[in-house]
Design a protein around this motif. Structure first.
Motif, PDB file in Angstrom:
ATOM      1  N   GLN A 136       6.619  34.193  39.403  1.00 22.44           N
ATOM      2  CA  GLN A 136       6.117  35.554  39.204  1.00 22.44           C
ATOM      3  C   GLN A 136       6.968  36.642  39.838  1.00 22.44           C
ATOM      4  O   GLN A 136       6.637  37.816  39.744  1.00 22.44           O
TER       5      GLN A 136
ATOM      6  N   GLN B  40       1.965  24.212  37.681  1.00 23.99           N
ATOM      7  CA  GLN B  40       1.063  25.294  38.065  1.00 23.99           C
ATOM      8  C   GLN B  40       0.762  25.181  39.561  1.00 23.99           C
ATOM      9  O   GLN B  40       1.264  24.303  40.238  1.00 23.99           O
TER      10      GLN B  40
ATOM     11  N   GLN C 102       3.608  31.405  29.811  1.00 21.69           N
ATOM     12  CA  GLN C 102       4.543  31.640  30.908  1.00 21.69           C
ATOM     13  C   GLN C 102       5.870  30.911  30.681  1.00 21.69           C
ATOM     14  O   GLN C 102       6.945  31.450  30.991  1.00 21.69           O
TER      15      GLN C 102
ATOM     16  N   PRO D  53      -0.088  22.771  29.885  1.00 20.80           N
ATOM     17  CA  PRO D  53       0.786  23.578  30.735  1.00 20.80           C
ATOM     18  C   PRO D  53       0.611  25.068  30.420  1.00 20.80           C
ATOM     19  O   PRO D  53      -0.006  25.428  29.412  1.00 20.80           O
ATOM     20  N   PRO D  54       1.160  25.931  31.263  1.00 15.91           N
ATOM     21  CA  PRO D  54       1.074  27.374  31.002  1.00 15.91           C
ATOM     22  C   PRO D  54       2.053  27.783  29.897  1.00 15.91           C
ATOM     23  O   PRO D  54       3.165  28.236  30.151  1.00 15.91           O
TER      24      PRO D  54
ATOM     25  N   GLY E 141       1.537  32.197  37.253  1.00 16.19           N
ATOM     26  CA  GLY E 141       0.910  31.032  36.653  1.00 16.19           C
ATOM     27  C   GLY E 141       1.852  29.894  36.366  1.00 16.19           C
ATOM     28  O   GLY E 141       1.427  28.839  35.894  1.00 16.19           O
ATOM     29  N   LEU E 142       3.134  30.069  36.652  1.00 16.80           N
ATOM     30  CA  LEU E 142       4.135  29.032  36.407  1.00 16.80           C
ATOM     31  C   LEU E 142       4.902  28.751  37.688  1.00 16.80           C
ATOM     32  O   LEU E 142       5.258  29.673  38.427  1.00 16.80           O
ATOM     33  N   THR E 143       5.151  27.478  37.942  1.00 15.53           N
ATOM     34  CA  THR E 143       5.988  27.057  39.066  1.00 15.53           C
ATOM     35  C   THR E 143       7.086  26.142  38.542  1.00 15.53           C
ATOM     36  O   THR E 143       6.811  25.211  37.783  1.00 15.53           O
TER      37      THR E 143
ATOM     38  N   SER F 105       5.732  17.339  32.041  1.00 14.74           N
ATOM     39  CA  SER F 105       4.898  18.420  32.583  1.00 14.74           C
ATOM     40  C   SER F 105       3.623  18.672  31.784  1.00 14.74           C
ATOM     41  O   SER F 105       3.003  19.728  31.939  1.00 14.74           O
TER      42      SER F 105
END
Length: 359
Positions: A195, A74, A242, A238-239, A202-204, A233
């Motif tokens: 995104q 994130q 996403q 975590p998201p 919201g996610l990387t 992770s």
């Protein structure tokens, strides 16, 4: 008859329609679990399967082997501006940065806030950022890494060839991740905010050589690649949603033929718009042809008032989010992976109509 609408936003951006329909179908009951995908635990077998599939698909699409690993984090690409130097600039405490636009400059600015780190700007494409300058030969034994921003969303420039360097290469691929072909195994680490081309905000994604992710620098856990990798992770929640959408988009990309096929489609869409701009008597694009982005195309009429009229009339015609970034004004069309070719045609045709009506 309903109007066809196209979304040219730079991010959060358009997602593939089949993926959105699958999300809709599974939203209330994911895989017969009687739970929404928004409700499942990140410790559940359901999520473990999602995570494993997403990671496998990322590596497959990038044509990377098990020397690399994937983190789903994130904080956006912006947090990586800090995490990269904290985790990687540990031998020479010195890093090289190619400045090719606003986000490249932000990455350099954040690195310079870290004590005991020297961050050097080794290229400068300013002040208009209309090209991608060559990176000079960097001496061995001086830098821990070279950082590049692969695609510049605001100014519409992109690396079409990775710089030749013996220094470990780090890339911010936020706006052309899985949309442009590179020799991905030349990166020691790459990251991308999801995104624009992969998932909701919201996610990387971080993809890195395992040896880098294993080097524990004793950092606070949420800034520590090694700690995050050891826990897959999931040091915190975590998201989940996403990552689920990312898994679906990655599957959709595989169905399209992978990165090579989608990159060719992106070039075809971009070529349609650039060809019009190059022959237009009203609209202009200032980017050097050799540095043009396939995904973000800025253009202008040269008159702010006329630009605003174009944006307003385009919106009424169902062509949404064409306003340029506040730093540069004008217009910008983002043609990410999920933008169909018909969206490029619709924009080209509207530009031609607008030009004819405003001669």
């Amino acid at each position: 008859m309903s109007m066809t609408v196209y979304n040219y936003a730079a991010g959060p951006a358009v997602l593939p329609r089949p993926v959105l329909k699958q999300v809709q179908a599974e939203l209330l009951d994911y895989r017969g679990s009687h739970q929404s995908i928004l409700e499942i635990s990140h410790r559940s077998p359901l999520f473990n399967d999602i995570y494993a599939a997403a990671k496998e698909r990322v590596l497959k699409l990038l044509k990377l082997d098990n020397r690399y690993d994937v983190l789903f984090l994130q904080g956006g690409g912006t947090l990586q501006f800090t995490m990269v130097p904290l985790n990687l600039a540990t031998k020479y405490h010195r890093a090289a940065y190619a400045n090719t636009g606003h986000w490249a400059a932000r990455a350099l600015e954040e690195a310079r806030k870290i004590p005991h780190l020297q961050a050097d700007q080794v290229t400068d494409a300013g002040p208009d950022f209309t090209t991608i300058p060559a990176v000079p030969q960097l001496p061995a034994g001086k830098y821990d890494y070279l950082h590049i921003t692969a695609n510049n969303t605001i100014y519409g420039t992109s690396y079409h060839h990775l710089p030749a360097t013996t220094v470990p290469l780090v890339g911010d691929l936020s706006s052309n991740f899985l949309g442009q072909e590179y020799q991905f195994d030349r990166f020691a680490l790459l990251y991308a905010g999801a995104q624009k081309n992969l998932a909701p905000a919201g996610l990387t994604i971080v993809v890195a050589q395992r040896q880098l992710l294993a080097a524990d620098q004793g950092l606070p856990s949420m800034l520590n690649y090694a700690a995050l990798a050891r826990k897959a992770s999931t040091l915190n929640t975590p998201p989940v949603f996403q990552i689920y959408v990312a898994k679906l988009v990655l599957g959709w990309l595989e169905e399209q033929g992978g990165v090579q096929a989608i990159a060719a489609a992106n070039q075809r869409k971009a070529a349609l718009i650039y060809d019009f701009l190059d022959n237009s008597r009203l609209f202009t694009n200032k980017v050097a042809r050799t540095a043009r982005s396939f995904t973000n195309i800025p253009f202008t009429t040269g008159t702010p008032e006329l630009d605003q009229r174009f944006i307003a009339e385009a919106r009424q015609a169902g062509l949404l989010n064409l306003a340029g970034h506040r730093l540069v004004g004008g217009m910008r069309a983002s043609l990410y992976n999920a933008m169909p070719y018909e969206g490029a045609v619709a924009l080209r045709d509207f530009m031609a109509k607008f030009e004819k009506e405003n001669q």
